[in-house]
Motif scaffolding. Sequence first.
Motif, mmCIF file in Angstrom:
data_model
loop_
_atom_site.group_PDB
_atom_site.id
_atom_site.type_symbol
_atom_site.label_atom_id
_atom_site.label_comp_id
_atom_site.label_asym_id
_atom_site.label_seq_id
_atom_site.Cartn_x
_atom_site.Cartn_y
_atom_site.Cartn_z
ATOM 1 N N ASN A 175 68.173 22.023 40.164
ATOM 2 C CA ASN A 175 68.645 22.807 41.307
ATOM 3 C C ASN A 175 68.037 22.270 42.606
ATOM 4 N N THR A 176 68.737 21.331 43.236
ATOM 5 C CA THR A 176 68.181 20.678 44.426
ATOM 6 C C THR A 176 68.022 21.646 45.593
ATOM 7 N N ALA A 177 68.839 22.696 45.635
ATOM 8 C CA ALA A 177 68.697 23.670 46.724
ATOM 9 C C ALA A 177 67.330 24.352 46.670
ATOM 10 N N ILE A 178 66.885 24.710 45.466
ATOM 11 C CA ILE A 178 65.565 25.321 45.308
ATOM 12 C C ILE A 178 64.470 24.303 45.606
ATOM 13 N N PHE A 179 64.643 23.075 45.134
ATOM 14 C CA PHE A 179 63.623 22.047 45.344
ATOM 15 C C PHE A 179 63.431 21.767 46.838
ATOM 16 N N THR A 180 64.543 21.697 47.577
ATOM 17 C CA THR A 180 64.463 21.437 49.013
ATOM 18 C C THR A 180 63.799 22.596 49.738
ATOM 19 N N SER A 181 64.155 23.817 49.351
ATOM 20 C CA SER A 181 63.555 24.996 49.989
ATOM 21 C C SER A 181 62.052 25.038 49.760
ATOM 22 N N ILE A 182 61.622 24.687 48.554
ATOM 23 C CA ILE A 182 60.183 24.666 48.260
ATOM 24 C C ILE A 182 59.479 23.641 49.141
ATOM 25 N N GLN A 183 60.045 22.437 49.238
ATOM 26 C CA GLN A 183 59.423 21.398 50.062
ATOM 27 C C GLN A 183 59.316 21.836 51.517
ATOM 28 N N ASN A 184 60.390 22.407 52.056
ATOM 29 C CA ASN A 184 60.379 22.827 53.461
ATOM 30 C C ASN A 184 59.318 23.883 53.727
ATOM 31 N N GLU A 185 59.171 24.818 52.791
ATOM 32 C CA GLU A 185 58.232 25.921 52.998
ATOM 33 C C GLU A 185 56.789 25.488 52.763
ATOM 34 N N ILE A 186 56.556 24.694 51.738
ATOM 35 C CA ILE A 186 55.166 24.374 51.400
ATOM 36 C C ILE A 186 54.536 23.439 52.436
ATOM 37 N N THR A 187 55.332 22.569 53.059
ATOM 38 C CA THR A 187 54.770 21.698 54.095
ATOM 39 C C THR A 187 54.370 22.491 55.334
ATOM 40 N N LYS A 188 54.977 23.650 55.533
ATOM 41 C CA LYS A 188 54.577 24.513 56.650
ATOM 42 C C LYS A 188 53.226 25.173 56.389
ATOM 43 N N GLN A 189 52.827 25.202 55.118
ATOM 44 C CA GLN A 189 51.617 25.922 54.736
ATOM 45 C C GLN A 189 50.499 25.002 54.249
ATOM 46 N N GLY A 190 50.624 23.697 54.552
ATOM 47 C CA GLY A 190 49.519 22.790 54.255
ATOM 48 C C GLY A 190 49.547 22.143 52.896
ATOM 49 N N GLY A 191 50.660 22.295 52.166
ATOM 50 C CA GLY A 191 50.773 21.659 50.861
ATOM 51 C C GLY A 191 51.937 20.686 50.829
ATOM 52 N N LEU A 192 52.224 20.175 49.650
ATOM 53 C CA LEU A 192 53.328 19.226 49.497
ATOM 54 C C LEU A 192 53.865 19.341 48.079
ATOM 55 N N SER A 193 55.170 19.162 47.933
ATOM 56 C CA SER A 193 55.790 19.163 46.611
ATOM 57 C C SER A 193 56.573 17.874 46.422
ATOM 58 N N PHE A 194 56.710 17.474 45.171
ATOM 59 C CA PHE A 194 57.590 16.350 44.832
ATOM 60 C C PHE A 194 58.288 16.670 43.527
ATOM 61 N N VAL A 195 59.452 16.088 43.334
ATOM 62 C CA VAL A 195 60.235 16.293 42.116
ATOM 63 C C VAL A 195 60.047 15.068 41.216
ATOM 64 N N PHE A 196 59.801 15.291 39.938
ATOM 65 C CA PHE A 196 59.666 14.173 39.002
ATOM 66 C C PHE A 196 60.377 14.501 37.700
ATOM 67 N N THR A 197 60.529 13.511 36.841
ATOM 68 C CA THR A 197 61.246 13.684 35.586
ATOM 69 C C THR A 197 60.353 13.288 34.413
ATOM 70 N N PRO A 198 60.748 13.633 33.199
ATOM 71 C CA PRO A 198 59.921 13.275 32.037
ATOM 72 C C PRO A 198 59.681 11.780 31.898
ATOM 73 N N SER A 199 60.611 10.962 32.357
ATOM 74 C CA SER A 199 60.451 9.516 32.177
ATOM 75 C C SER A 199 59.696 8.851 33.323
ATOM 76 N N SER A 200 59.250 9.620 34.312
ATOM 77 C CA SER A 200 58.615 9.004 35.479
ATOM 78 C C SER A 200 57.098 9.166 35.498
ATOM 79 N N ILE A 201 56.523 9.613 34.377
ATOM 80 C CA ILE A 201 55.080 9.829 34.310
ATOM 81 C C ILE A 201 54.381 8.604 33.724
ATOM 82 N N ARG A 202 53.318 8.175 34.397
ATOM 83 C CA ARG A 202 52.444 7.121 33.905
ATOM 84 C C ARG A 202 51.007 7.659 33.858
ATOM 85 N N LYS A 203 50.116 6.940 33.198
ATOM 86 C CA LYS A 203 48.744 7.449 33.079
ATOM 87 C C LYS A 203 48.034 7.523 34.417
ATOM 88 N N ALA A 204 48.346 6.602 35.321
ATOM 89 C CA ALA A 204 47.632 6.547 36.595
ATOM 90 C C ALA A 204 48.377 7.220 37.740
#
Length: 388
Positions: A71-100
């Motif tokens: 749901n990109t609408a929810i993901f975008t809303s989270i990013q917009n709101e959290i950057t106003k409050q000093g945090g940051l969000s990113f979207v990732f998938t099961p295949s995009s995780i590495r150890k480092a």
Amino acid sequence: MIQLFYDDESKKWSQRSTYQTLYWGKEQLSLPPPSTRSFKPIIKVNSSKNALRPLVGILAGDNSNYHFSGNTAIFTSIQNEITKQGGLSFVFTPSSIRKAYITGYIFDEITNRWTGYRFPYPNIVYNRIPTRKEENSRLVKNILNYLDKREIPYFNKRFLNKADLYQLLTSHDELKPYLPDTELLTPEILEPFLQQHPSAYCKPSTGSKGHGIFKLEAISNGYKYSDHEKTLCFDTIDELSYYLQPKLKEVYLIQKAVRLCTHGNYRYDFRVLLQKPYNFWQVTGIGIRATEKNLLTTHVPRGGRILSFNKLADHSDEIKINQLALSTASLIEKEGLFVELSMDIGKDVNGDLWIFEANAKPMRFDEPLIHQASITSLISAFRTFSAY
């Protein structure tokens, strides 16, 4: 205000602010000032502290045709709101995780697209895997186990199974009176159930958004079957049972049909959003979903429509719905870390309330006030349950 920069060659982040070094992520890695090379700022964060908190990873589905599914609408809303409050969000998938590191995506409002970068492990993960099949895959299970090992909290833990949920709720004396009579649908139970309840809805235990639902009715000359596309009549219970055999390869529930309150030609129920921004549940909002009397569900994608809560319900309704929803959420949370739930609660023609559904990964509420309140509440939950 903090400006974040990214070096495509080294795959490293830097920052420009009043601080010499910032920290972010579960391991509190450093974000130094940019080098003498010139980089274009990627994103701005409104923070007056020497750390970006929290760093939130949103776990979405893999998609062979795009960066991710969800749901990109929810993901975008989270990013917009959290950057106003000093945090940051990113979207990732099961295949995009590495150890480092994790390859994650943030939304660029200038180019109007999602762009991928390398991120450290986050303080918390928001599980928005969109399908049960993917969530039950070995890859996703391994990832969730890995997050546990690294002591990174994640929610919501999993999709809810309707059969398991019904069994859980019926074990609670306080909630049992609010549950319509329900059984596992088998050929043996079909006839006695329809004798007792001549009108019943059948739902796949792992279904969502109204998929797979059908209605059965005992009529004067036999039985009637209705789904989203067709209506069929059968002379005998054996004929009906034979027709249902392919469906019953999947686990189904059969549930007594409740005569819901109506508004004109529409029957309606309540869609309740609950969230846990702190250490206790709150009702974020209550919407109303209605459908024509001849249609199966009130889901908007299935022909339902949105009606105003204040026009059809009063303060007494709100109090009763809140109490019932909060009691239900308190019981469900014993199954794992959930910080949001949506529920379908109906009111019948006698004014009694009934629990129909509970979902661990709510869809976006179309009511703007409820949607905005839900995002604000989510950001608070990220802060409350994050690992620093």
